[in-house]
Scaffold this motif. Structure first.
Motif, PDB file in Angstrom:
ATOM      1  N   ILE A  66       6.690 -32.329  39.140  1.00  0.00           N
ATOM      2  CA  ILE A  66       6.985 -31.398  40.235  1.00  0.00           C
ATOM      3  C   ILE A  66       8.285 -30.654  39.966  1.00  0.00           C
ATOM      4  O   ILE A  66       8.381 -29.430  40.174  1.00  0.00           O
ATOM      5  N   LEU A  67       9.297 -31.374  39.479  1.00  0.00           N
ATOM      6  CA  LEU A  67      10.599 -30.752  39.206  1.00  0.00           C
ATOM      7  C   LEU A  67      10.490 -29.700  38.101  1.00  0.00           C
ATOM      8  O   LEU A  67      11.029 -28.593  38.222  1.00  0.00           O
ATOM      9  N   ILE A  68       9.763 -30.023  37.036  1.00  0.00           N
ATOM     10  CA  ILE A  68       9.615 -29.072  35.925  1.00  0.00           C
ATOM     11  C   ILE A  68       8.814 -27.855  36.374  1.00  0.00           C
ATOM     12  O   ILE A  68       9.159 -26.706  36.044  1.00  0.00           O
ATOM     13  N   ALA A  69       7.742 -28.078  37.131  1.00  0.00           N
ATOM     14  CA  ALA A  69       6.938 -26.954  37.613  1.00  0.00           C
ATOM     15  C   ALA A  69       7.740 -26.047  38.538  1.00  0.00           C
ATOM     16  O   ALA A  69       7.591 -24.817  38.517  1.00  0.00           O
ATOM     17  N   ALA A  70       8.611 -26.633  39.359  1.00  0.00           N
ATOM     18  CA  ALA A  70       9.424 -25.830  40.275  1.00  0.00           C
ATOM     19  C   ALA A  70      10.488 -25.023  39.529  1.00  0.00           C
ATOM     20  O   ALA A  70      10.828 -23.906  39.924  1.00  0.00           O
ATOM     21  N   ALA A  71      11.018 -25.585  38.446  1.00  0.00           N
ATOM     22  CA  ALA A  71      12.104 -24.913  37.724  1.00  0.00           C
ATOM     23  C   ALA A  71      11.600 -23.916  36.688  1.00  0.00           C
ATOM     24  O   ALA A  71      12.397 -23.133  36.152  1.00  0.00           O
ATOM     25  N   ASN A  72      10.307 -23.904  36.397  1.00  0.00           N
ATOM     26  CA  ASN A  72       9.764 -23.097  35.307  1.00  0.00           C
ATOM     27  C   ASN A  72      10.078 -21.612  35.467  1.00  0.00           C
ATOM     28  O   ASN A  72      10.784 -21.007  34.651  1.00  0.00           O
ATOM     29  N   ARG A  73       9.559 -20.986  36.505  1.00  0.00           N
ATOM     30  CA  ARG A  73       9.746 -19.552  36.704  1.00  0.00           C
ATOM     31  C   ARG A  73      11.209 -19.164  36.967  1.00  0.00           C
ATOM     32  O   ARG A  73      11.703 -18.173  36.397  1.00  0.00           O
ATOM     33  N   PRO A  74      11.949 -19.891  37.811  1.00  0.00           N
ATOM     34  CA  PRO A  74      13.363 -19.514  38.000  1.00  0.00           C
ATOM     35  C   PRO A  74      14.171 -19.544  36.712  1.00  0.00           C
ATOM     36  O   PRO A  74      15.053 -18.683  36.511  1.00  0.00           O
ATOM     37  N   ILE A  75      13.907 -20.511  35.823  1.00  0.00           N
ATOM     38  CA  ILE A  75      14.667 -20.564  34.567  1.00  0.00           C
ATOM     39  C   ILE A  75      14.321 -19.364  33.680  1.00  0.00           C
ATOM     40  O   ILE A  75      15.196 -18.788  33.019  1.00  0.00           O
ATOM     41  N   GLU A  76      13.054 -18.963  33.663  1.00  0.00           N
ATOM     42  CA  GLU A  76      12.660 -17.795  32.881  1.00  0.00           C
ATOM     43  C   GLU A  76      13.435 -16.556  33.342  1.00  0.00           C
ATOM     44  O   GLU A  76      13.991 -15.802  32.526  1.00  0.00           O
TER      45      GLU A  76
END
Length: 392
Positions: free
Chosen positions: A79-89
């Motif tokens: 869940i944490l990785i999926a949530a951070a994916n687009r914002p980090i991009e």
């Protein structure tokens, strides 16, 4: 002309061409467009390219982390990785753009463009954090909804949308305040106004809020489920529905009682449905003409009834001659049935009582009941002839 002279001439020509090329490149790089040389423009362009390249690297790294997280038993890392994916991009892209703007000289007069760009970048960072928080809330509540569907209670299904909405509103409010603060606005008065308004709202809706927090306590502690038989104070019955504000209970008289959820945080709840075994506590009274030998046989016969009954726990029970009461010799019985279901328990208890009656009949003793012996010394109007015949 010998070969050495030819080589020297070629070297001189190449050296002259290289110096000329370098001078030309320097002239191009130093050429100014709107007061900024081409070299600075190229560095700014490379910063933007680096931002997009960083995005590609971040995407690849997050994919590897995601595959690693999928092999773990814990769902929260996914869940944490999926949530951070687009914002980090987008953070990589915005970071490249910011770096390119920092490389370019920005005027400070008549408007401080540099301060404006820095403020916007801080605001953009706040927006990215806000976006990450909202995506994290969605992921967590979606995971909890899957778990809630497997439970019997409908309270968790009702409370999760409220948790999602409340969390998102809180994140947005905090994000807006931080964004305005990064832009240079004073938010102290705004925060104070929100605090005063929130305090007034909380005071006006204190009963509703206490009931809401009561429902959260029920959701977290789970003192009962739908269908449980509970007792709380002078209220007893079966739980029918658990809502956000109240809980509905069906009494054994078939009436429905509505209980505010706030009471469950301050009251003692006796959940009868969670009994691991059910108790039988009773006394059997025998008549006073029972001899000691018959009493011993009667006690052992009741013990044997319990041992031969598969409906009782055999690890612990008590059967003892306990008391010489006003009208009976009492045998104390303390045992536990295996079943906790009320109807099944009544069947076990009925079989037990019938077996006791059969066992006492075999021993030859009788059950006592309240009796009194009345001794009459004289009767009003009794004839003297009867009085003289009464033995002394």
């Amino acid at each position: 002309m010998d070969s050495k002279c030819v080589i020297s001439q070629i070297e001189a020509t190449l050296d002259s061409a290289a110096r000329g090329t370098m001078e030309t490149v320097k002239d191009i790089l130093n050429f100014e467009i709107v007061g900024i040389d081409v070299q600075t423009y190229l560095l700014a362009f490379l910063a933007i390219v680096g931002g997009f390249a960083g995005k590609r690297v971040a995407v690849a790294g997050l994919k590897r982390l995601g595959k690693t997280a999928e092999r773990t038993d814990m769902a929260y890392d996914d869940i944490l990785i999926a949530a951070a994916n687009r914002p980090i991009e987008w953070a990589c892209i915005i970071g490249g753009i910011w770096l390119s703007l920092v490389i370019l000289p920005m005027p400070r007069e008549p408007v401080d463009i540099e301060q404006f760009v820095n403020s916007m970048m801080r605001g953009g960072s706040t927006i990215l954090l806000l976006w990450f928080g909202l995506r994290l809330v969605d992921g967590l509540t979606a995971h909890w909804e899957v778990k809630a569907e497997k439970t019997e209670s409908r309270l968790d299904d009702q409370i999760l949308p409220i948790i999602r909405s409340s969390s998102k509103v809180f994140i947005v409010v905090v994000g807006v305040i931080l964004f305005l603060q990064n832009l240079g606005y004073s938010v102290a008065s705004l925060v104070a106004g929100v605090g005063i308004g929130g305090a007034a709202l909380a005071f006006a809706a204190k009963d509703t809020l206490s009931n809401l927090f009561g429902s959260i306590v029920i959701f977290l502690d789970r003192p009962f489920h739908i269908g449980d038989w509970i007792e709380m104070g002078d209220v007893e019955g079966v739980i029918e529905e658990v809502g956000l504000r109240t809980t509905r209970l069906r009494t054994f008289a078939n009436s429905q009682i509505t209980i505010p959820n706030a009471l469950f945080t301050t009251s003692t709840i006796n959940n009868w449905s969670r009994m691991q075994k059910r108790r039988i506590k009773m006394s059997v009274g025998l008549t006073y003409d029972t001899t000691p030998e018959q009493m011993a046989l009667a006690v052992e016969a009741i013990r044997e009834v319990i041992r031969n009954d598969e409906g009782f726990h055999q690890d612990f029970f008590i059967v003892n001659f306990d008391n010489m009461g006003p009208h009976s010799l009492d045998i104390f019985i303390y045992a536990f049935s295996i079943t906790t279901n009320w109807l099944d328990f009544l069947a076990v208890k009925q079989r037990f009582l019938l077996n006791i009656m059969r066992a006492m009949a075999e021993v030859g003793v009788g059950f006592a009941f309240p009796t009194q012996t009345l001794h009459i010394d004289s009767l009003p109007g009794e004839p003297e002839s009867l009085t003289s015949q009464r033995p002394n």
